[in-house]
Design an enzyme around this catalytic site. Structure first.
Site, PDB file in Angstrom:
ATOM      1  N   GLU A  28      13.167  -5.607  -1.642  1.00 34.94           N
ATOM      2  CA  GLU A  28      14.500  -4.983  -1.654  1.00 34.94           C
ATOM      3  C   GLU A  28      15.041  -4.778  -0.250  1.00 34.94           C
ATOM      4  O   GLU A  28      16.217  -4.452  -0.068  1.00 34.94           O
ATOM      5  CB  GLU A  28      14.443  -3.636  -2.387  1.00 34.94           C
ATOM      6  CG  GLU A  28      13.984  -2.439  -1.558  1.00 34.94           C
ATOM      7  CD  GLU A  28      12.499  -2.418  -1.277  1.00 34.94           C
ATOM      8  OE1 GLU A  28      12.063  -1.576  -0.475  1.00 34.94           O
ATOM      9  OE2 GLU A  28      11.767  -3.242  -1.860  1.00 34.94           O
TER      10      GLU A  28
ATOM     11  N   HIS B 148       8.115  -5.385   0.564  1.00 35.39           N
ATOM     12  CA  HIS B 148       9.333  -4.796  -0.003  1.00 35.39           C
ATOM     13  C   HIS B 148      10.464  -5.822  -0.089  1.00 35.39           C
ATOM     14  O   HIS B 148      11.250  -5.977   0.850  1.00 35.39           O
ATOM     15  CB  HIS B 148       9.788  -3.611   0.853  1.00 35.39           C
ATOM     16  CG  HIS B 148       8.976  -2.383   0.661  1.00 35.39           C
ATOM     17  ND1 HIS B 148       9.348  -1.357  -0.185  1.00 35.39           N
ATOM     18  CD2 HIS B 148       7.788  -2.014   1.184  1.00 35.39           C
ATOM     19  CE1 HIS B 148       8.437  -0.413  -0.168  1.00 35.39           C
ATOM     20  NE2 HIS B 148       7.471  -0.786   0.658  1.00 35.39           N
TER      21      HIS B 148
ATOM     22  N   CYS C  31       4.448  -2.880  -3.574  1.00 37.09           N
ATOM     23  CA  CYS C  31       3.707  -2.007  -2.664  1.00 37.09           C
ATOM     24  C   CYS C  31       2.639  -1.194  -3.417  1.00 37.09           C
ATOM     25  O   CYS C  31       1.650  -1.754  -3.871  1.00 37.09           O
ATOM     26  CB  CYS C  31       4.662  -1.133  -1.874  1.00 37.09           C
ATOM     27  SG  CYS C  31       3.949  -0.488  -0.341  1.00 37.09           S
TER      28      CYS C  31
END
Length: 381
Positions: free
Chosen positions: A360, A358, A274
């Site tokens: 994660e 993202h 990001c």
């Protein structure tokens, strides 16, 4: 009895609704998130600093709030907008209702307005400065205040969310992350197994907690350092690799971070997510631009150009890398299938790569977890 509240935009539009959070008045850039779940992760994501977030899904709060779902020490959004706060929180993990959570953390929030109309306006006109108030209900006054809001461009919001001191991270992934499609535990370890792996030093520009959990869950040693750390500070920790985290706002004012990343390229393997993706690109000579309304949600399709595979991704960004400005040493590795924007780059001669989205998740799909393995491979090479 809920008290009245209003949301006003800088273009003069005013929405009336009900207060579902703390009493008060907040300003920020009004944006929207298309996720159907994950509202607590949205609330606590430091990348939302300075923003009033509108959820497009009509009913929010139906599974309550839980400390385990936080992505930072507390809510980071400037304000929160939903169509309807659920009157019932039905989930065995719920610890409190969303409204209680918002009030307990001082978040000014509003429901009872037409979020479809609001989002259509933001898509047509672009993200706008706005204000939510439970104390001032005069339309003209609110619009005037919205126009005076500083917005995001040119502001350094990272200094508001980065930690003040380095710390060692040990918390691993939740057991819920490890469930396979059948509902069985997929076997990912919750405790250390064997010798510790590579040492990752993570620059925290406003990092979501699930990122270091992924590294710790893969048996890495993880040291988190402030986003203001210098290259010398980072190298003093003797890392095997350097991670560049997500974070809020405009990347171009972050001269200190751009300088640090530029000095690290070629010295250690680098992985950015990001804001970290934008900083790596800027450090290599690219430019960024403010998007019309950004990408925010957990359902964005992205193609990995190195494999041809398409992954569904979780995203939260209002700035992007300008593809026309990319230097020759960077190649595009991922692209958005919605608008063709750059979603990933890789350095051609140094072990450095990054993605705009993202991997994660939390909340979001798990399609992109492979990127953590790719980073581990670069540290072991």
């Amino acid at each position: 009895m809920m008290s009245p509240a209003k949301l006003a935009l800088e273009d003069g539009t005013v929405f009336a609704g009900r207060s579902i959070g703390a009493a008060g008045e907040v300003d920020g850039e009004v944006c929207f998130n298309t996720s159907m779940t994950g509202y607590q992760e949205v609330l606590t994501d430091p990348s939302y600093r300075g923003q009033i977030v509108t959820m497009t899904y009509p009913q929010i709060g139906n599974y309550g709030a839980s400390a385990a779902d936080a992505e930072s020490a507390g809510p980071q959004v400037a304000g929160f907008v939903v169509r309807e706060e659920s009157r019932i929180a039905s989930n065995f993990r719920s610890e409190q209702a969303l409204g209680d959570y918002l009030r307990g953390h001082g978040v000014v929030a509003i429901d009872g307005l037409d979020t479809r109309a609001l989002v259509r306006k933001l898509r047509s006109a672009g993200a706008m400065r706005g204000i939510i108030s439970t104390t001032d209900l005069d339309d003209a006054s609110l619009v005037a205040k919205a126009k005076k809001s500083p917005g995001l461009v040119g502001r350094d919001l990272v200094r508001e969310v980065t930690p003040s001191e380095p710390l060692v991270w040990t918390e691993r992934l939740s057991a819920w992350t490890n469930l396979d499609a059948s509902g069985s535990d997929s076997g990912a370890p919750e405790g250390p197994q064997g010798p510790l792996g590579p040492h990752v030093v993570a620059l925290d520009f406003g990092m979501k907690w699930n990122i270091p959990r992924h590294f710790a869950g893969r048996n890495c040693r993880v040291t988190v350092v402030p986003g203001t750390a210098s290259a010398a500070d980072i190298l003093a920790h003797e890392p095997d690799g350097v991670f560049l985290s997500n974070g809020p706002g405009d990347p171009e004012p972050l001269d200190y971070a751009i300088k640090t990343v530029g000095e690290l390229v070629g010295q250690k393997p680098i992985f950015g997510i990001c804001l970290g993706h934008q900083l790596l690109s800027l450090a290599c000579g690219a430019k960024t631009f403010k998007m019309k309304f950004g990408h925010r949600g957990s359902n964005h399709p992205v193609q990995d150009l190195t494999t041809g595979k398409v992954e569904i991704t979780c995203q939260n960004h209002g700035f992007a890398v300008d593809p026309e400005s990319l230097p020759s040493e960077l190649e595009v590795t991922h692209r958005s299938l919605n608008d063709g924007s750059v979603e990933g780059v890789s350095h051609k001669s140094a072990p450095a790569f990054s993605v705009q989205y993202h991997p994660e998740a939390s909340a979001g799909p798990h399609d992109s977890h492979y990127l953590f393995e790719r980073f581990l491979e670069s540290m072991r090479a």
